[in-house]
Motif scaffolding. Structure first.
Motif, short mmCIF file in Angstrom:
data_model
loop_
_atom_site.label_atom_id
_atom_site.label_comp_id
_atom_site.label_asym_id
_atom_site.label_seq_id
_atom_site.Cartn_x
_atom_site.Cartn_y
_atom_site.Cartn_z
N LYS A 1 -15.88 -0.05 0.87
CA LYS A 1 -15.44 -1.02 1.87
C LYS A 1 -14.06 -1.53 1.49
O LYS A 1 -13.88 -2.18 0.46
CB LYS A 1 -16.43 -2.18 1.95
N ILE A 2 -13.09 -1.20 2.34
CA ILE A 2 -11.72 -1.64 2.09
C ILE A 2 -11.42 -2.78 3.06
O ILE A 2 -11.61 -2.64 4.27
CB ILE A 2 -10.72 -0.49 2.34
N SER A 3 -11.01 -3.93 2.52
CA SER A 3 -10.75 -5.08 3.38
C SER A 3 -9.35 -5.62 3.18
O SER A 3 -8.94 -5.90 2.05
CB SER A 3 -11.75 -6.21 3.08
N ASN A 4 -8.65 -5.72 4.29
CA ASN A 4 -7.37 -6.42 4.35
C ASN A 4 -6.40 -5.98 3.25
O ASN A 4 -5.71 -6.80 2.66
CB ASN A 4 -7.65 -7.93 4.24
N LEU A 5 -6.33 -4.69 3.00
CA LEU A 5 -5.56 -4.16 1.88
C LEU A 5 -4.07 -4.04 2.22
O LEU A 5 -3.70 -3.47 3.24
CB LEU A 5 -6.10 -2.78 1.49
N SER A 6 -3.24 -4.61 1.35
CA SER A 6 -1.79 -4.43 1.49
C SER A 6 -1.25 -3.78 0.23
O SER A 6 -1.59 -4.18 -0.88
CB SER A 6 -1.10 -5.77 1.71
N VAL A 7 -0.40 -2.77 0.44
CA VAL A 7 0.09 -1.97 -0.69
C VAL A 7 1.57 -1.72 -0.52
O VAL A 7 2.04 -1.45 0.58
CB VAL A 7 -0.66 -0.62 -0.75
N GLN A 8 2.29 -1.82 -1.62
CA GLN A 8 3.70 -1.46 -1.53
C GLN A 8 4.11 -0.47 -2.62
O GLN A 8 3.48 -0.38 -3.67
CB GLN A 8 4.58 -2.69 -1.57
N ILE A 9 5.15 0.27 -2.32
CA ILE A 9 5.75 1.15 -3.32
C ILE A 9 7.25 1.06 -3.16
O ILE A 9 7.77 1.07 -2.04
CB ILE A 9 5.24 2.60 -3.18
N ASP A 10 7.92 0.91 -4.32
CA ASP A 10 9.38 0.84 -4.27
C ASP A 10 9.86 -0.24 -3.29
O ASP A 10 10.78 -0.01 -2.51
CB ASP A 10 9.94 2.20 -3.81
N LYS A 11 9.23 -1.38 -3.32
CA LYS A 11 9.57 -2.52 -2.45
C LYS A 11 9.32 -2.25 -0.97
O LYS A 11 9.69 -3.04 -0.11
CB LYS A 11 11.03 -2.95 -2.64
N LYS A 12 8.68 -1.12 -0.67
CA LYS A 12 8.39 -0.84 0.72
C LYS A 12 6.90 -1.08 0.98
O LYS A 12 6.05 -0.55 0.23
CB LYS A 12 8.74 0.62 1.02
N LYS A 13 6.61 -1.87 1.99
CA LYS A 13 5.21 -2.14 2.30
C LYS A 13 4.66 -0.98 3.12
O LYS A 13 5.12 -0.71 4.21
CB LYS A 13 5.11 -3.44 3.10
N VAL A 14 3.71 -0.25 2.56
CA VAL A 14 3.19 0.93 3.25
C VAL A 14 1.88 0.61 3.95
O VAL A 14 1.66 1.01 5.08
CB VAL A 14 2.99 2.11 2.26
N LEU A 15 1.01 -0.13 3.27
CA LEU A 15 -0.23 -0.54 3.92
C LEU A 15 -0.19 -2.05 4.13
O LEU A 15 0.30 -2.79 3.29
CB LEU A 15 -1.45 -0.18 3.06
N ASN A 16 -0.72 -2.46 5.28
CA ASN A 16 -0.63 -3.88 5.62
C ASN A 16 -1.89 -4.28 6.41
O ASN A 16 -2.03 -3.94 7.56
CB ASN A 16 0.63 -4.09 6.47
N GLY A 17 -2.81 -4.93 5.73
CA GLY A 17 -4.06 -5.34 6.38
C GLY A 17 -4.94 -4.16 6.75
O GLY A 17 -5.50 -4.09 7.85
N PHE A 18 -5.07 -3.23 5.83
CA PHE A 18 -5.84 -1.99 6.06
C PHE A 18 -7.34 -2.25 5.86
O PHE A 18 -7.74 -2.79 4.84
CB PHE A 18 -5.34 -0.91 5.10
N ASN A 19 -8.14 -1.86 6.85
CA ASN A 19 -9.60 -2.01 6.75
C ASN A 19 -10.30 -0.68 7.00
O ASN A 19 -9.89 0.07 7.89
CB ASN A 19 -10.12 -3.01 7.79
#
Ligand SMILES: Nc1ncnc2c1ncn2[C@@H]1O[C@H](COP(=O)(O)OP(=O)(O)OP(=O)(O)O)[C@@H](O)[C@H]1O
Ligand SMILES: [Mg+2]
Lengths: 254, 219
Positions: A3-21
């Motif tokens: 269960k993935i909830s509200n996941l935010s992920v960045q790489i190299d200062k770039k936000k790639v995932l934002n509120g991923f469920n």
């Protein structure tokens, strides 16, 4: 199961995932589709624990446990398996050497070389790989399609429960695609597991009997459905979702 | 026929294994592979005669050592010198290559694992005037673990335009991608580092027998 909830992920200062469920139960096969560079491989690697990606918020719960607190080894031992989009070579390290070590580590005792070899040979046969692959360097000098099959050889040996297949169909010829899909289906029949599949093609989704199809845009899943959604994408592309995409780029930049 | 002279002992074999030896001079006329392990190499001269083909695979675990290796090649011959080593304290390695004739090739592949140690490598590649149509290839790769340091000084002295010469050096730690890959199969971090380093050391060794011996020594 996962269960993935509200996941935010960045790489190299770039936000790639934002509120991923995303929510996947045991036995299900889910597919993620989306345009190039949208973050599909990112979510795959974040589940496996690639430390290049920074999780800034959200949770991933796996069988009731906080996955983000575990290192990569622990995740693997708990049954998570990643077949990377482009599996890398490990020069000078053979499949057999690595797999025997991994199995001993997992089972806490040395695995019998007889049983090990027997299973390796059987699996090579299933995948239509020559036996010489057993002692070949990991993905060394292998073609794109061979690498995918070589990773499936690892899957059969390690017997994972949550399997992530990042574009397993890319680089496969028609016959190999059939072998690979039959092989994955056989694994599903004989092992209790779930699959997260990333692909650009509805074809493989059909062959693997995918139950849920998700479309990614703006760093999250924007639409979920069944196989008909994949067919719609194959006919019309992602244009229906791209407008939303532009809006979000602005938001992220702010 | 093969005529191989190693410190005044004659061999005719195509594959020669030198283990726990002290080696000073190798002279080859013909085609041959020489595997060297756990041997003492301080000043070594390697000579290949006309129309010869020599492959050397040489592995050592090094505590403190100074080695000077001189490779000379005559006409229409090829020498491949693959040297893998694990350094625990200090290694000074000087390699000199020289073409005594034409249409030959020399390849030097160094793979060094520097475990908290200091390694200094000097490579001097000569291609003198009128020594035409030769090929010189130098590939140096070092992995540093436990705060080791590596100094690599590649030099080429080329006095002809009819030559192909390449040099490359790569110095780095254990690749984080490779580490992630092996850990994702369930290996611990320590095991993964060990596998990657050992794989690196045997990778350029073109001899199955020597690979097995090297693995035994490393474990
Ligand atoms: N190591 C990295 N350094 C910098 N940017 C990265 C890195 N890894 C991924 N990205 C960026 O993150 C974004 C998402 O990449 P990702 O690989 O997840 O896309 P994808 O949806 O899998 O695309 P594709 O369909 O082409 O495989 C891209 O813009 C990519 O350039
Ligand atoms: Mg991708």
């Amino acid at each position: 199961m996962l269960k993935i909830s509200n996941l935010s992920v960045q790489i190299d200062k770039k936000k790639v995932l934002n509120g991923f469920n995303l929510n996947i139960s045991l036995g299900e096969v889910h597919a993620i589709m989306g345009p190039n560079g949208i973050g599909k491989s990112t979510i795959c690697k974040v589940i496996m624990g690639d430390s290049n990606y920074i999780v800034s918020s959200g949770t991933i719960i796996y069988n009731g446990e906080d996955l983000l607190k575990m290192d990569v080894t622990t995740r693997a031992k708990k049954g998570i398996f990643l077949l990377n989009q482009t599996p890398i070579e490990i020069p000078g390290v053979s499949n057999a050497e690595m797999l025997r070590m991994a199995l001993s580590e997992k089972e806490g005792k040395l695995v019998s070389i007889f049983d090990f070899n027997k299973k390796m040979e059987e699996t090579c046969q299933k995948l239509n790989l020559p036996k010489s692959f057993i002692h070949r360097g990991i993905n060394e000098g292998m073609s794109g399609g061979e690498r995918k099959k070589n990773e499936l050889l690892h899957m059969w040996m390690l017997e994972p429960k949550f399997i992530i297949l990042d574009e397993v169909d890319s680089g496969l010829d028609v016959d190999s695609l059939k072998i690979v899909c039959d092989n994955i289906n056989e694994y599903r029949k004989t092992h209790k597991c779930s699959i997260l599949l990333v692909s650009h093609h509805a074809n493989i989704l059909k062959m693997l009997d995918v139950s849920d199809v998700h479309i990614m845009a703006n760093g999250k899943i924007v639409k979920s459905g069944d196989l008909s959604l994949a067919l719609e994408i194959e006919n019309n592309g992602y244009s229906a979702y791209s407008k939303a995409n532009e809006v979000s780029e602005v938001l992220i930049n702010e | 026929m093969n005529k191989i002279n190693i410190d005044n002992i004659m061999y005719t074999d195509e594959i020669i294994l030198l283990e726990n030896k002290s080696i000073r001079k190798i002279k080859v006329s013909g085609k041959c592979q020489i595997d060297i392990i756990n041997s003492k190499v301080n000043e070594l001269i390697i000579e290949a005669d006309d129309n010869s083909s020599l492959l050397i695979n040489y592995f050592n675990i090094i505590n403190k050592q100074y080695s000077k290796i001189d490779i000379k090649v005559k006409n229409k011959s090829s020498v491949i010198f693959n040297h893998s080593f694990k350094v625990l304290d200090k290694y000074n390695l000087d390699i000199k290559t020289d073409f005594l004739g034409k249409e030959s090739s020399i390849t030097v592949n160094l793979s060094g694992l520097n475990d908290g140690a200091k390694t200094i490598v000097d490579v001097k590649g000569y291609v003198k005037k009128n020594k035409n149509n030769n090929v010189l290839d130098e590939n140096m790769r070092f992995i540093n673990i436990n705060n080791g340091t590596v100094m690599s000084n590649p030099n080429m002295y080329i006095d002809t335009s009819l030559v192909i010469a390449n040099h490359n050096t790569a110095i780095g730690g254990v690749s984080s991608n490779e580490l992630f890959y092996l850990m994702s199969k369930g290996l611990s971090k320590e095991e993964s580092v060990k596998l990657i380093c050992n794989g690196f050391l045997i990778n350029k060794i073109l001899s199955d027998e020597l690979r097995i011996k090297v693995k035994e020594v490393l474990n």
